[in-house]
Design an enzyme around this catalytic site. Structure first.
Site, PDB file in Angstrom:
ATOM      1  CG  ASP A   1       0.147  -4.658  10.002  1.00  0.00           C
ATOM      2  OD1 ASP A   1       0.654  -4.507   8.863  1.00  0.00           O
ATOM      3  OD2 ASP A   1      -0.849  -4.018  10.376  1.00  0.00           O
TER       4      ASP A   1
ATOM      5  CD  GLN B   1      -1.077  -0.712   3.639  1.00  0.00           C
ATOM      6  OE1 GLN B   1      -2.307  -0.691   3.564  1.00  0.00           O
ATOM      7  NE2 GLN B   1      -0.462  -1.211   4.702  1.00  0.00           N
TER       8      GLN B   1
ATOM      9  N   GLY C   1      -1.769 -12.252   8.233  1.00  0.00           N
ATOM     10  CA  GLY C   1      -2.601 -12.610   9.381  1.00  0.00           C
ATOM     11  C   GLY C   1      -3.532 -13.768   9.107  1.00  0.00           C
TER      12      GLY C   1
ATOM     13  CG  HIS D   1      -5.726   2.984  18.870  1.00  0.00           C
ATOM     14  ND1 HIS D   1      -5.003   4.106  18.552  1.00  0.00           N
ATOM     15  CD2 HIS D   1      -5.562   2.133  17.823  1.00  0.00           C
ATOM     16  CE1 HIS D   1      -4.410   3.933  17.379  1.00  0.00           C
ATOM     17  NE2 HIS D   1      -4.747   2.756  16.909  1.00  0.00           N
TER      18      HIS D   1
ATOM     19  CG  ASP E   1      -6.439  -2.227  14.626  1.00  0.00           C
ATOM     20  OD1 ASP E   1      -7.099  -1.527  13.839  1.00  0.00           O
ATOM     21  OD2 ASP E   1      -5.571  -1.761  15.392  1.00  0.00           O
ATOM     22  CB  SER E   2      -8.627  -4.965   9.102  1.00  0.00           C
ATOM     23  OG  SER E   2     -10.022  -4.709   9.102  1.00  0.00           O
TER      24      SER E   2
ATOM     25  CG  ASP F   1      -1.968   2.120  14.557  1.00  0.00           C
ATOM     26  OD1 ASP F   1      -2.121   2.074  15.781  1.00  0.00           O
ATOM     27  OD2 ASP F   1      -2.889   1.854  13.752  1.00  0.00           O
TER      28      ASP F   1
ATOM     29  CG  ASP G   1     -11.960   1.449   4.757  1.00  0.00           C
ATOM     30  OD1 ASP G   1     -12.216   1.447   5.970  1.00  0.00           O
ATOM     31  OD2 ASP G   1     -11.857   2.483   4.077  1.00  0.00           O
TER      32      ASP G   1
END
Length: 288
Positions: free
Chosen positions: A112, A37, A144, A68, A162-163, A92, A165
């Site tokens: 991740d 990305q 993952g 979070h 915790d992805s 992050d 979109d």
């Protein structure tokens, strides 16, 4: 980027809903194309640093605590005794930091696929990575979905998805087949939580489909919790919990009320209130 004569703005346009969100920026701090990305970091005038992935706002210094805290603490207080936690995504490291606030947690594995996100967080969001050296933390940069495939049956207490979109690298994390694998690796009494997009824009589509697929995957209960998130589409976001042989509509209220963690949004009252969905959401999700 929209250039004005005396200022610059970062703007994310949501074409499908005829809306957009902008932040006034002072400079671009970072720009890298990873194998997965396009990652950018900007300095804004009022929201601190801004992290952008493939043109979509991921977080800012000013308001990331909302997301979070709400993806971590409702799930951990819903589980009766969370010790083994796994985070898929979350590069992050803000969610990791929140999970590690719970003294009863013995081990957290974060997986991740894109190490560039964590590198950027280390440089530009140091408060989010403050717990990365906790001996209970394990950071892996891998797929993952594959990690879950290879995990042992009933080996995890809480699984946090915790992805980004549900497009690109994160698309597979919203599929029924993946949810079935998540159900397999959770212990009885286990809790899964997944970010589930905007209640205003996506209740009748993404959220409804996710809840249905969680039930199809074998989960006994589901609950969607909305909360404010100014920098995300519509300014409102959600997480959806799923329980394996447990009711995610209830949680350890006494523990949630008595914790001494220095939180900025999550409270027992916020958790209880988020479980009470507004009528338009109940109507949109009623087919469940």
């Amino acid at each position: 980027m929209i250039e004005r004569p005396d200022t610059s703005w970062f703007t994310e346009v949501f074409d499908s809903h005829g809306s957009a969100f902008s932040l006034k920026i002072s400079e671009k701090l970072h720009d890298v194309q990873s194998p997965y990305q396009h990652l950018e970091v900007y300095a804004t005038e009022t929201y601190g640093n801004l992290l952008v992935l493939d043109g979509c706002v991921m977080l800012t210094d000013r308001d990331n605590f909302l997301y979070h805290e709400m993806i971590a603490h409702p799930a951990l207080f819903t589980h009766q005794d969370p010790k083994r936690v796994v985070i898929i995504g979350g590069g992050d490291c803000g969610t990791l930091k929140e999970v590690l606030r719970h003294p009863g947690v013995e081990h957290v594995t974060q997986i991740d696929i894109d190490e560039e996100v964590t590198k950027a967080s280390e440089r530009f969001f140091p408060s989010l990575v403050a717990s990365n050296n906790d001996p209970r933390a394990e950071l892996l940069f891998a797929d993952g979905v594959k990690w879950v495939d290879e995990a042992a049956d009933e080996s995890i207490d809480v699984l946090i998805i915790d992805s980004t979109d549900p497009v690109g690298p994160a698309e597979g994390l919203f599929k029924t087949d993946f949810l079935k694998r998540c159900h397999r690796v959770l212990k009885k009494g286990g809790v899964m939580v997944q970010q589930s997009e905007s209640p205003l824009y996506h209740s009748a589509t993404i959220i409804r489909a996710l809840r249905h697929d969680m039930q199809e995957a074998g989960f006994d209960s589901v609950a969607t919790l909305p909360f404010p998130q100014p920098v995300y589409p519509s300014g409102w976001w959600s997480v959806t919990l799923a329980g394996k042989a447990t009711d995610v509509e209830s949680f350890r209220e006494t523990a949630a009320a008595q914790h001494e963690m220095p939180l900025h949004y999550y409270t027992v009252e916020a958790h209880r209130g988020a479980l009470t969905l507004p009528p338009f959401m109940r109507k949109a999700l009623s087919a469940d």
